[in-house]
Write an enzyme that holds these catalytic residues in place. Sequence first.
Site, mmCIF file in Angstrom:
data_model
loop_
_atom_site.group_PDB
_atom_site.id
_atom_site.type_symbol
_atom_site.label_atom_id
_atom_site.label_comp_id
_atom_site.label_asym_id
_atom_site.label_seq_id
_atom_site.Cartn_x
_atom_site.Cartn_y
_atom_site.Cartn_z
ATOM 1 N N ASN A 230 13.280 -13.939 -9.106
ATOM 2 C CA ASN A 230 13.141 -13.082 -10.279
ATOM 3 C C ASN A 230 11.660 -13.112 -10.652
ATOM 4 O O ASN A 230 11.122 -14.166 -10.974
ATOM 5 C CB ASN A 230 14.036 -13.647 -11.393
ATOM 6 C CG ASN A 230 13.958 -12.874 -12.692
ATOM 7 O OD1 ASN A 230 13.123 -13.176 -13.537
ATOM 8 N ND2 ASN A 230 14.840 -11.908 -12.877
ATOM 9 N N LEU B 125 10.020 -17.425 -20.490
ATOM 10 C CA LEU B 125 9.630 -17.551 -19.080
ATOM 11 C C LEU B 125 8.840 -18.806 -18.769
ATOM 12 O O LEU B 125 7.838 -18.762 -18.054
ATOM 13 C CB LEU B 125 8.836 -16.319 -18.640
ATOM 14 C CG LEU B 125 9.651 -15.022 -18.559
ATOM 15 C CD1 LEU B 125 8.717 -13.837 -18.325
ATOM 16 C CD2 LEU B 125 10.689 -15.098 -17.446
ATOM 17 N N ASN C 91 19.729 -7.115 -18.975
ATOM 18 C CA ASN C 91 19.061 -8.281 -19.520
ATOM 19 C C ASN C 91 19.569 -8.451 -20.958
ATOM 20 O O ASN C 91 20.466 -7.726 -21.394
ATOM 21 C CB ASN C 91 17.539 -8.088 -19.467
ATOM 22 C CG ASN C 91 16.807 -9.421 -19.361
ATOM 23 O OD1 ASN C 91 17.162 -10.391 -20.032
ATOM 24 N ND2 ASN C 91 15.797 -9.477 -18.514
ATOM 25 N N ALA D 90 14.945 -17.687 -26.629
ATOM 26 C CA ALA D 90 13.549 -17.259 -26.681
ATOM 27 C C ALA D 90 12.743 -18.221 -25.820
ATOM 28 O O ALA D 90 11.797 -18.841 -26.262
ATOM 29 C CB ALA D 90 13.051 -17.267 -28.114
ATOM 30 N N VAL D 91 13.204 -18.384 -24.576
ATOM 31 C CA VAL D 91 12.562 -19.351 -23.685
ATOM 32 C C VAL D 91 11.134 -18.905 -23.378
ATOM 33 O O VAL D 91 10.201 -19.715 -23.386
ATOM 34 C CB VAL D 91 13.390 -19.531 -22.395
ATOM 35 C CG1 VAL D 91 12.637 -20.383 -21.383
ATOM 36 C CG2 VAL D 91 14.735 -20.163 -22.723
ATOM 37 N N CYS E 166 12.206 -8.615 -19.870
ATOM 38 C CA CYS E 166 12.280 -9.850 -20.648
ATOM 39 C C CYS E 166 11.840 -9.580 -22.086
ATOM 40 O O CYS E 166 10.712 -9.168 -22.324
ATOM 41 C CB CYS E 166 11.410 -10.947 -20.054
ATOM 42 S SG CYS E 166 11.517 -12.453 -21.031
ATOM 43 N N GLY F 276 13.119 -17.036 -13.616
ATOM 44 C CA GLY F 276 11.975 -16.134 -13.612
ATOM 45 C C GLY F 276 10.663 -16.840 -13.285
ATOM 46 O O GLY F 276 10.341 -17.857 -13.884
HETATM 47 C C1 FMN Z 1 18.470 -19.117 -21.512
HETATM 48 C C2 FMN Z 1 18.324 -17.824 -20.768
HETATM 49 C C3 FMN Z 1 17.211 -17.618 -19.950
HETATM 50 C C4 FMN Z 1 17.062 -16.408 -19.260
HETATM 51 N N1 FMN Z 1 15.980 -16.228 -18.430
HETATM 52 C C5 FMN Z 1 15.861 -15.086 -17.708
HETATM 53 C C6 FMN Z 1 14.792 -14.911 -16.773
HETATM 54 O O1 FMN Z 1 13.952 -15.792 -16.558
HETATM 55 N N2 FMN Z 1 14.714 -13.725 -16.094
HETATM 56 C C7 FMN Z 1 15.643 -12.731 -16.277
HETATM 57 O O2 FMN Z 1 15.543 -11.690 -15.631
HETATM 58 N N3 FMN Z 1 16.677 -12.890 -17.127
HETATM 59 C C8 FMN Z 1 16.804 -14.036 -17.840
HETATM 60 N N4 FMN Z 1 17.884 -14.193 -18.698
HETATM 61 C C9 FMN Z 1 18.875 -13.098 -18.836
HETATM 62 C C10 FMN Z 1 20.083 -13.335 -17.934
HETATM 63 O O3 FMN Z 1 19.718 -13.345 -16.572
HETATM 64 C C11 FMN Z 1 21.153 -12.255 -18.170
HETATM 65 O O4 FMN Z 1 20.599 -11.007 -17.868
HETATM 66 C C12 FMN Z 1 21.662 -12.229 -19.609
HETATM 67 O O5 FMN Z 1 21.784 -13.525 -20.108
HETATM 68 C C13 FMN Z 1 23.008 -11.502 -19.762
HETATM 69 O O6 FMN Z 1 24.032 -12.121 -19.038
HETATM 70 P P1 FMN Z 1 25.062 -13.204 -19.671
HETATM 71 O O7 FMN Z 1 25.609 -12.609 -20.919
HETATM 72 O O8 FMN Z 1 26.081 -13.429 -18.604
HETATM 73 O O9 FMN Z 1 24.247 -14.421 -19.945
HETATM 74 C C14 FMN Z 1 18.049 -15.393 -19.392
HETATM 75 C C15 FMN Z 1 19.160 -15.631 -20.203
HETATM 76 C C16 FMN Z 1 19.321 -16.822 -20.884
HETATM 77 C C17 FMN Z 1 20.543 -17.025 -21.742
#
Ligand code: FMN
Lengths: 303, 260
Positions: A99, A73, A192, A70-71, A130, A46
């Site tokens: 993104n 962004l 998400n 809880a990064v 997010c 992102g």
């Molecule tokens: C550590 C981490 C960082 C993420 N950062 C973003 C992000 O920057 N932008 C976003 O749209 N989704 C972000 N996501 C969400 C993922 O893209 C995804 O939608 C979500 O983790 C569900 O998929 P999964 O269960 O396969 O991980 C993040 C997820 C994780 C675990």
Amino acid sequence: MADLKVRLHDLEFKNPITLASGTCGFAREMAEFFDPALLGGFFLKGSTLKNRDGNEYPRMAETAAGMLNAVGLQNKGVDYFIENIYPEIKDYDTQLIMNVNGSTVEDYIELAEKVNELDKINAIELNISCPNVKEGGMAFGVTCPGAEMVTREVRKVYHKTLIVKLSPNVTDISEIAKAVERQGADAVSLVNTFLGMAIDAEKRVPKLSTITGGLSGPAIKPIALRMVWQVANAVKIPVVGIGGIMNATDAIEFMLAGASIVQVGTAIFKDPMIALKIVKGLDEYLDRHNIQSANNLIGSLQV
Amino acid sequence: MPKKFVADFNVIQNTALNKTNFLIKIQTESKLPGILPGQFVNVEIKNSQEVFLRRPFSIFEVDYKLNTLAMIVKILGKGSEKLTNIRVGDTLSLVYPLGKHFTKPSASDKILLVGGGSGVAPMLFLAKESGLPKQQVDIILGARTQADHINVQHYSDFATLHYSSEDGSLGEKGFVTQHSVFTQNLKTYDKVYACGPDGMMKAVARQAKLAGVFCEVSLENLMACGFGVCLCCIEPTTKGNLCVCTDGPVFNINELKWQI
Ligand SMILES: Cc1cc2nc3c(=O)[nH]c(=O)nc-3n(C[C@H](O)[C@H](O)[C@H](O)COP(=O)(O)O)c2cc1C
Ligand SMILES: Cc1cc2nc3c(=O)[nH]c(=O)nc-3n(C[C@H](O)[C@H](O)[C@H](O)COP(=O)(O)OP(=O)(O)OC[C@H]3O[C@@H](n4cnc5c(N)ncnc54)[C@H](O)[C@@H]3O)c2cc1C
Ligand code: FES
């Protein structure tokens, strides 16, 4: 060998397996393990207009069959990306999708305008979901008027494929999907992370610095799958399936439910090579079922 | 060509070093890439209901001829406990090699290596790989009591060993930073390296800073991916929030925002 090529709006993917935003860096981190050309695409970390430091440590808590993050962004801003990262990755032979995230509609517009100029980025994924930033972000994604407004304004300035990423933290995700479709989204991606929480009982403190965070991983898969199914039945635009995909069977289930492509996220942390195994598994599945093209799998669930 | 790998290793040794620390040695069929002290591996914990993510461990020994790696695992919680139950012949999936290594000392350097708990692993690896004559390498190992120390006597080939324990049952009594090498000789070292519990590393960093000696520490922040994509392991530094897994785990103390 089945034909793995699929389309999402006017983008061609050599296979339907892509990596999710925030879990594959800017693709170059994955290139240390394998050739990025082997995957359909990468949804890059992102980006925001300006540098963001993100939230304080600890930003992660392991949960049963998943994790909370809880990064917030953390990224160096879009200009840094354009100058320092884009040149390094632009020639990867795969789809690279930005993104984009904002706290105001103006942020989203300015970002979309900048990304529109990048030759090798053929799509953006508008993140209005997010859960980890206080201002904006999910605020837009959890109401129909909010989601409609951002999509409409970005649509005016962005001329390539516009994917809107939906939040599962809503009462009816199909309503939001329909709202963004009306405003010109070319596709929707979902889901998400789910807003969640973890507590350290011994220390009697929250495990995350932000108290709540986003849940991802296999724990969310059945809910994500249900949502993809509902949305695919509610809109005409293509759907990108995301949520707890750990193996080829999971990916196939999302495609059966109506996803044109899928994103693998948290599973990468367990196995950086997982997406390649999923491509192989999908290919074997199609052969085994005498399905000539991955396209024929999309939405082919028999109910 | 890939720089990082995911592979199954064969467990060839699992020995208890004391009540809570285990030496696990593993072997792979493929050729190992170059690995330097400070780098780590991320290990899958199989068949666990509770452990979802991999667990990071420092590399302790490398044998390029036999393609073996060793690590010292201290039982802390559910993942490490499960790992120490592994048997010879089992397989272990590793992501490797990860992270940045310690700055290599120059030929004339006199160095002090400070290890606490399982933090001894990268320190002993560094002692062996430093390429320095034994007279230029001092190791100080700290623990609560003698029973918590790991026997590393054979490292006396590479370094002079010093011990401290909180109850005085082995070596000098007290914390490592109360040991005479710190109180009397710290300024004679060109480089100080430390790995161990947070409190210990901070105490070492404080002393090194006061003495104006170069000091690197190896951090153990919680990790999800281990290779720089999740941004969960960050540490605030003078250059902003950096990933411990890719920008570290080794940091110069002057880069860190520690209040010391
Ligand atoms: C550590 C981490 C960082 C993420 N950062 C973003 C992000 O920057 N932008 C976003 O749209 N989704 C972000 N996501 C969400 C993922 O893209 C995804 O939608 C979500 O983790 C569900 O998929 P999964 O269960 O396969 O991980 C993040 C997820 C994780 C675990
Ligand atoms: C780069 C690096 C190198 C490491 N090298 C070694 C090594 O050589 N040998 C070794 O024994 N260990 C090493 N560790 C630490 C090791 O990774 C942890 O002990 C292990 O992950 C704990 O997992 P667990 O499932 O046993 O504990 P869990 O059950 O997950 O946790 C038990 C308790 O400890 C806390 N905890 C766990 N990990 C951390 C952490 N990193 N920081 C703060 N609190 C934590 C938890 O919150 C919980 O309260 C290293 C860590 C890193 C990042
Ligand atoms: S653990 Fe994922 S970035 Fe360091």
